[in-house]
Design a protein around this motif. Structure first.
Motif, PDB file in Angstrom:
ATOM      1  N   LEU A  72      22.355  -2.748   1.161  1.00 55.44           N
ATOM      2  CA  LEU A  72      23.474  -3.070   2.040  1.00 55.44           C
ATOM      3  C   LEU A  72      23.113  -4.266   2.906  1.00 55.44           C
ATOM      4  CD1 LEU A  72      25.186  -0.510   1.392  1.00 55.44           C
ATOM      5  CD2 LEU A  72      25.526  -0.326   3.839  1.00 55.44           C
ATOM      6  N   ASP A 200      23.290  11.273   7.191  1.00 60.57           N
ATOM      7  CA  ASP A 200      23.306  10.256   8.250  1.00 60.57           C
ATOM      8  C   ASP A 200      24.130  10.812   9.407  1.00 60.57           C
ATOM      9  OD1 ASP A 200      23.756   8.120   9.918  1.00 60.57           O
ATOM     10  OD2 ASP A 200      24.429   6.742   8.342  1.00 60.57           O
ATOM     11  N   LYS A 316      29.573  -4.941  14.278  1.00 61.81           N
ATOM     12  CA  LYS A 316      28.435  -4.497  15.076  1.00 61.81           C
ATOM     13  C   LYS A 316      27.389  -5.605  14.958  1.00 61.81           C
ATOM     14  CE  LYS A 316      27.589  -0.484  13.090  1.00 61.81           C
ATOM     15  NZ  LYS A 316      27.239   0.934  12.855  1.00 61.81           N
TER      16      LYS A 316
HETATM   17  C1  BGC Z   1      25.488   2.494   9.869  1.00 65.57           C
HETATM   18  C2  BGC Z   1      26.627   1.674   9.288  1.00 65.57           C
HETATM   19  C3  BGC Z   1      26.414   1.493   7.803  1.00 65.57           C
HETATM   20  C4  BGC Z   1      26.102   2.812   7.115  1.00 65.57           C
HETATM   21  C5  BGC Z   1      25.713   2.607   5.665  1.00 65.57           C
HETATM   22  C6  BGC Z   1      25.367   3.780   9.105  1.00 65.57           C
HETATM   23  O1  BGC Z   1      24.353   4.571   9.643  1.00 65.57           O
HETATM   24  O2  BGC Z   1      25.691   2.730  11.242  1.00 65.57           O
HETATM   25  O3  BGC Z   1      26.686   0.444   9.946  1.00 65.57           O
HETATM   26  O4  BGC Z   1      27.552   0.954   7.226  1.00 65.57           O
HETATM   27  O5  BGC Z   1      25.066   3.485   7.773  1.00 65.57           O
HETATM   28  O6  BGC Z   1      24.512   1.936   5.550  1.00 65.57           O
END
Ligand code: BGC
Length: 384
Positions: A72, A200, A316
């Protein structure tokens, strides 16, 4: 396919929020990270060059920076910014990417511990998988900063530096509310939902912020989720992977929208999921283009925004998050107070982790130039 022309209703609000952020001037980005496991997709965009940061008085010491993946774009930028700003502040940096593989991240952190890192900055792949290795860090007296994603169930975490993740979701939800004029319009409108990886911790905050805005409209029937997939577990996207979002959207379209039924909005928690949804719509959907939200302002998604295929993305600024994290590192190294602005939101299961929450801002086709190009985040050419 007809593409919805985005209205500029929110541009004034957005303009007002342009100056928001971490309350800290953006710092420099000049390079992508050093060679690491090869990216499998979406190579990092080279951040636009800016003047070099003022080197701080050299403090010295070694900092381990563990990033989840190069797949990413944002993590490439995060890593590059951290490395550059830490070096400018006089620290030695060990920057590692783990190809989204938990075991790899654990062993990278073990290596950082054994090779003498004094502070670890970690963007975890799975917030729950680092407890054991962080015990070793704690025993060795190494301080840990959770970067962007909270590390769960470990008392080795001293600080958390992130964006206001609930606010990210709120802004996405409010965007859909305003674009569909949900307060006044009769509806009903059709919407589908895509959020992130269940491992996450951020994903639940993004989802929670958005759903708190949109759930009342779902409950009253003004917003209809034809797939019936509303609960977090149903709308999560493993690994935040574009292809997982795409295949789920393929299935949703074929079951609910293949007969020409209009899809009005797709709440996507970030840009990688938005990309999967957009790819699927382009291949399978013939109706009016829906509102699609996102997050990160990845280059591919900003291009889609300019082309009318994605409505908005949350910006961000990884430079400001890196700058705030470097301040935390510096304070730990010097034995002073680290900057925090939130001591109530983020409980990682062992208690509240003192946090610094940067403010996310809203980007769309009306303000991206000011936000992304004028600020030096991207060059104009990168978005062509
Ligand atoms: C981040 C995002 C990101 C996502 C996928 C999240 O923890 O805060 O900015 O798009 O992870 O990597």
């Amino acid at each position: 396919m007809k593409k919805k022309i985005l209205s500029g209703i929110l541009s004034a609000v957005m303009a007002a929020s342009l100056l928001a952020g971490c309350g800290q001037a953006a710092q420099t980005t000049t390079e992508t990270p050093a060679a690491e496991p090869a990216a499998t997709e979406a190579p990092a965009a080279e951040p636009a060059a800016e003047p070099a940061a003022e080197p701080a008085a050299a403090g010295g010491g070694k900092v381990g920076v563990a990033m989840p993946t190069k797949d990413l774009q944002r993590w490439n930028q995060d890593g590059a910014n951290m490395e550059e700003q830490l070096k400018a502040a006089g620290y030695e940096v060990d920057l590692q990417y783990a190809s989204n593989d938990i075991a790899t991240q654990v062993s990278q952190i073990e290596n950082m511990i054994s090779s003498g890192a004094q502070v670890l900055v970690i963007a975890s792949i799975d917030g729950d998988s680092l407890g054991t290795v962080l015990e070793q860090a704690k025993e060795a007296g190494i301080k840990v900063i959770a970067y962007d994603r909270l590390i769960m169930n470990s008392d080795a975490v001293s600080y958390y530096a992130t964006f206001d993740n609930y606010m990210v979701g709120t802004k996405q939800g409010e965007y859909i509310e305003q674009q569909l004029d949900l307060k006044n319009a009769a509806g009903p409108f059709n919407m589908e939902i895509f959020t992130g990886d269940p491992g996450d911790n951020n994903a639940r905050f993004f989802y929670g912020g958005a759903i708190d805005v949109l759930k009342p409209y779902i409950d009253e029937g003004k917003l209809v989720v034809k797939s019936g997939q509303v609960d977090f577990d149903k709308v999560a996207t493993a690994n935040w992977a574009t292809e997982n979002a795409q295949s789920r959207m393929d299935a949703i379209i074929s079951a609910n929208y293949a007969d020409g039924t209009k899809l009005d909005a797709v709440l996507c928690s970030n840009d990688s999921t938005a990309l999967g949804v957009t790819n699927s719509l382009e291949a399978n959907y013939t109706g009016d283009w829906p509102i699609i939200t996102g997050q990160d302002c990845d280059v591919a998604n900003v291009k889609n925004m300019i082309a009318g295929k994605q409505s908005m993305s949350i910006f961000k600024d990884t430079r400001t998050l890196a700058a705030k994290t470097v301040e935390m590192v510096d304070a730990i190294m010097k034995g002073t107070e680290a900057p925090v602005n939130d001591t109530k939101t983020y409980d990682n299961g062992t208690g509240i982790i003192p946090s610094y929450l940067c403010e996310p801002v809203f980007a769309d086709v009306n303000n991206y130039k000011e936000l992304l190009i004028d600020s030096g985040y991207y060059t104009e050419d990168q978005l062509k």
